[in-house]
Design a protein around this motif. Structure first.
Motif, PDB file in Angstrom:
ATOM      1  N   GLU A  45       3.260   2.135  -0.877  1.00 23.82           N
ATOM      2  CA  GLU A  45       2.139   3.317  -0.696  1.00 23.82           C
ATOM      3  C   GLU A  45       2.096   2.438  -0.171  1.00 23.82           C
ATOM      4  O   GLU A  45       1.638   1.079   0.565  1.00 23.82           O
ATOM      5  CB  GLU A  45       1.650   2.656  -2.269  1.00 23.82           C
ATOM      6  N   LYS A  47      -1.386   0.052   1.571  1.00 27.72           N
ATOM      7  CA  LYS A  47      -2.096  -0.631   1.905  1.00 27.72           C
ATOM      8  C   LYS A  47      -3.783   0.350   1.959  1.00 27.72           C
ATOM      9  O   LYS A  47      -4.268   1.107   2.776  1.00 27.72           O
ATOM     10  CB  LYS A  47      -2.374  -1.791   2.255  1.00 27.72           C
ATOM     11  N   ASP A  48      -4.607  -0.298   1.397  1.00 26.32           N
ATOM     12  CA  ASP A  48      -6.029   0.298   2.019  1.00 26.32           C
ATOM     13  C   ASP A  48      -6.601  -0.618   3.105  1.00 26.32           C
ATOM     14  O   ASP A  48      -6.222  -1.847   3.693  1.00 26.32           O
ATOM     15  CB  ASP A  48      -7.307  -0.033   0.915  1.00 26.32           C
ATOM     16  N   LEU A  49      -7.986   0.028   3.875  1.00 27.79           N
ATOM     17  CA  LEU A  49      -7.899  -0.978   4.922  1.00 27.79           C
ATOM     18  C   LEU A  49      -8.479  -1.761   5.227  1.00 27.79           C
ATOM     19  O   LEU A  49      -7.812  -2.877   6.264  1.00 27.79           O
ATOM     20  CB  LEU A  49      -8.825   0.384   5.857  1.00 27.79           C
ATOM     21  N   PRO A  50      -8.936  -2.792   4.558  1.00 28.03           N
ATOM     22  CA  PRO A  50      -9.873  -3.680   4.044  1.00 28.03           C
ATOM     23  C   PRO A  50      -7.973  -4.778   4.109  1.00 28.03           C
ATOM     24  O   PRO A  50      -8.634  -5.888   4.436  1.00 28.03           O
ATOM     25  CB  PRO A  50     -10.367  -3.849   3.451  1.00 28.03           C
ATOM     26  N   THR A  51      -7.383  -3.757   2.992  1.00 25.81           N
ATOM     27  CA  THR A  51      -6.274  -5.099   2.957  1.00 25.81           C
ATOM     28  C   THR A  51      -5.401  -5.423   4.430  1.00 25.81           C
ATOM     29  O   THR A  51      -4.860  -6.299   4.464  1.00 25.81           O
ATOM     30  CB  THR A  51      -4.813  -4.479   2.179  1.00 25.81           C
ATOM     31  N   GLN A 117     -16.479  -5.623  10.631  1.00 26.36           N
ATOM     32  CA  GLN A 117     -16.438  -4.565   9.209  1.00 26.36           C
ATOM     33  C   GLN A 117     -17.567  -3.816   8.920  1.00 26.36           C
ATOM     34  O   GLN A 117     -17.639  -3.058   7.803  1.00 26.36           O
ATOM     35  CB  GLN A 117     -15.887  -5.155   8.143  1.00 26.36           C
ATOM     36  N   GLY A 122     -17.075  -1.553   6.269  1.00 31.27           N
ATOM     37  CA  GLY A 122     -15.700  -0.773   5.490  1.00 31.27           C
ATOM     38  C   GLY A 122     -16.329  -3.162   4.958  1.00 31.27           C
ATOM     39  O   GLY A 122     -16.933  -3.211   3.700  1.00 31.27           O
TER      40      GLY A 122
END
Length: 122
Positions: A45, A47-51, A117, A122
């Motif tokens: 899947e 990953k989320d944006l911060p990762t 961010q 973020g």
């Protein structure tokens, strides 16, 4: 004989520096799609944006530190092999200055990412 060897090594230093940047760029261009394709094949899947931003930041900091270390090495080699030549000494000092700027950029990169961010929420 010693002087010829020094001149040969001093002449190779700029060529090594000029060859390193395109080599790293080609490696990045070739490896980025391979890593993405590997993740798609595994059915991972996204990953989320911060990762993702954190992973990219770590990778870029590693790249900056590597290049800065290369310029630091070239600068010291130029200074060691200058043999009193003012032009070579100046080039060596310039390479050392560029290495210091590179290390500073690598240290400040995570801070700049955090600031960006905070601007985008973020």
């Amino acid at each position: 004989m010693k002087r010829r060897t020094r001149k040969l090594i001093a002449g190779l230093a700029p060529a090594l520096a000029a060859a390193a940047v395109p080599a790293v760029t080609v490696a990045v261009v070739l490896l980025a799609p391979a890593i993405d394709a590997h993740a798609a094949v595994l059915g991972a899947e996204p990953k989320d944006l911060p990762t993702v931003i954190g992973a990219i930041t770590k990778w870029l900091v590693g790249l900056l530190v590597s290049l800065a270390t290369l310029f630091l090495t070239i600068g010291f080699l130029r200074l060691l092999l200058a043999d009193g030549d003012p032009g070579e000494v100046a080039k060596g000092k310039e390479a050392l200055k560029n290495a210091a700027i590179g290390f500073g950029g690598a240290l400040l990169a995570p801070l700049l990412v955090k600031i960006l961010q905070s601007f985008v929420g973020g």
